[in-house]
Design a protein around this motif. Structure first.
Motif, mmCIF file in Angstrom:
data_model
loop_
_atom_site.group_PDB
_atom_site.id
_atom_site.type_symbol
_atom_site.label_atom_id
_atom_site.label_comp_id
_atom_site.label_asym_id
_atom_site.label_seq_id
_atom_site.Cartn_x
_atom_site.Cartn_y
_atom_site.Cartn_z
ATOM 1 N N VAL A 131 -19.554 41.721 -9.032
ATOM 2 C CA VAL A 131 -20.530 40.907 -9.762
ATOM 3 C C VAL A 131 -20.321 41.043 -11.270
ATOM 4 N N ILE A 132 -19.719 42.141 -11.693
ATOM 5 C CA ILE A 132 -19.468 42.387 -13.112
ATOM 6 C C ILE A 132 -18.654 41.252 -13.745
ATOM 7 N N TRP A 133 -17.876 40.526 -12.943
ATOM 8 C CA TRP A 133 -17.010 39.460 -13.455
ATOM 9 C C TRP A 133 -17.681 38.085 -13.441
ATOM 10 N N ARG A 134 -18.965 37.997 -13.083
ATOM 11 C CA ARG A 134 -19.635 36.705 -12.879
ATOM 12 C C ARG A 134 -19.605 35.796 -14.099
ATOM 13 N N ASP A 135 -19.629 36.342 -15.296
ATOM 14 C CA ASP A 135 -19.580 35.515 -16.507
ATOM 15 C C ASP A 135 -18.154 35.307 -17.009
ATOM 16 N N PHE A 136 -17.277 36.223 -16.664
ATOM 17 C CA PHE A 136 -15.898 36.187 -17.156
ATOM 18 C C PHE A 136 -15.040 35.170 -16.393
ATOM 19 N N VAL A 137 -15.178 35.132 -15.071
ATOM 20 C CA VAL A 137 -14.358 34.223 -14.261
ATOM 21 C C VAL A 137 -14.556 32.760 -14.666
ATOM 22 N N PRO A 138 -15.800 32.285 -14.861
ATOM 23 C CA PRO A 138 -15.945 30.888 -15.303
ATOM 24 C C PRO A 138 -15.272 30.605 -16.649
ATOM 25 N N GLU A 139 -15.254 31.607 -17.535
ATOM 26 C CA GLU A 139 -14.561 31.431 -18.819
ATOM 27 C C GLU A 139 -13.065 31.256 -18.594
ATOM 28 N N LEU A 140 -12.506 32.033 -17.676
ATOM 29 C CA LEU A 140 -11.082 31.869 -17.348
ATOM 30 C C LEU A 140 -10.842 30.494 -16.729
ATOM 31 N N GLU A 141 -11.717 30.095 -15.801
ATOM 32 C CA GLU A 141 -11.558 28.797 -15.134
ATOM 33 C C GLU A 141 -11.645 27.643 -16.129
ATOM 34 N N GLN A 142 -12.543 27.743 -17.106
ATOM 35 C CA GLN A 142 -12.655 26.700 -18.133
ATOM 36 C C GLN A 142 -11.377 26.584 -18.956
ATOM 37 N N ARG A 143 -10.579 27.643 -18.954
ATOM 38 C CA ARG A 143 -9.330 27.657 -19.710
ATOM 39 C C ARG A 143 -8.121 27.382 -18.810
ATOM 40 N N GLY A 144 -8.383 26.931 -17.588
ATOM 41 C CA GLY A 144 -7.305 26.522 -16.700
ATOM 42 C C GLY A 144 -6.787 27.575 -15.749
ATOM 43 N N VAL A 145 -7.377 28.752 -15.735
ATOM 44 C CA VAL A 145 -6.963 29.801 -14.808
ATOM 45 C C VAL A 145 -7.672 29.531 -13.486
ATOM 46 N N ARG A 146 -6.913 29.243 -12.442
ATOM 47 C CA ARG A 146 -7.504 28.813 -11.170
ATOM 48 C C ARG A 146 -7.462 29.856 -10.063
ATOM 49 N N ASP A 147 -6.429 30.635 -9.982
ATOM 50 C CA ASP A 147 -6.247 31.549 -8.852
ATOM 51 C C ASP A 147 -6.674 32.962 -9.254
ATOM 52 N N VAL A 148 -7.994 33.206 -9.210
ATOM 53 C CA VAL A 148 -8.554 34.501 -9.587
ATOM 54 C C VAL A 148 -9.029 35.210 -8.327
ATOM 55 N N VAL A 149 -8.576 36.437 -8.165
ATOM 56 C CA VAL A 149 -8.973 37.265 -7.020
ATOM 57 C C VAL A 149 -9.757 38.460 -7.556
ATOM 58 N N LEU A 150 -10.927 38.701 -6.970
ATOM 59 C CA LEU A 150 -11.754 39.849 -7.337
ATOM 60 C C LEU A 150 -11.607 40.911 -6.252
#
Length: 152
Positions: free
Chosen positions: A14-33
């Motif tokens: 859950v610690i990444w809940r705000d960070f992952v959308p920021e990456l996605e907005q910058r085109g990073v699509r394949d994020v694994v937690l």
């Protein structure tokens, strides 16, 4: 390309809940937690909770998936207190690649530890001046920008 985010203890993914959308907005699509055993995932039989056990768990997880580009693995020192002499030196089999997040107002990790780790591993740092231990919540956009800049 796969980006893997692994949190520290005692957090959960859950610690990444705000960070992952920021990456996605910058085109990073394949994020694994990934959540270490006991911190968001089950504890395997025989798991002793040692640094070596956690290392082996992480290596196993990475080997079971499409191998992420090691240059896309950010490294954030999350250890409170000074490092033990020699601790973790056996965990790095080859020259690592990554980025050290240096949150200068971290109440749990001495900022000098970030710089020492970066120096010992030969890695660059992303300084998050005035930000604390939970930079991925406090400054997710700045951290995402820094990470993408590092990735080039």
């Amino acid at each position: 390309m796969t980006t893997v985010l692994v949190h520290g203890n005692p957090e959960t993914s859950v610690i990444w809940r705000d960070f992952v959308p920021e990456l996605e907005q910058r085109g990073v699509r394949d994020v694994v937690l990934l959540s270490p055993p006991g911190f968001g995932s089950p504890i395997p039989d025989g798991f002793g909770g040692t640094m070596t056990n956690y290392r082996d768990w992480l290596v196993g997880k990475l080997q079971s998936m499409r191998r992420p580009d090691p240059s896309r693995l950010p490294v954030a020192p999350r250890r409170a207190g000074p490092p033990d002499p020699g601790a973790g030196e056996d965990l790095v089999a080859e020259q690592p690649s990554g980025l050290i997040f240096d949150a200068t107002a971290d109440a749990f990790v001495d900022p000098a530890l970030s710089r020492e780790m970066a120096h010992r591993l030969g890695l660059p740092t992303l300084t998050l001046a005035g930000h604390g231990h939970w930079w991925m919540i406090d400054q997710p956009a700045k951290a995402a920008d820094g990470l993408l800049s590092f990735w080039g």
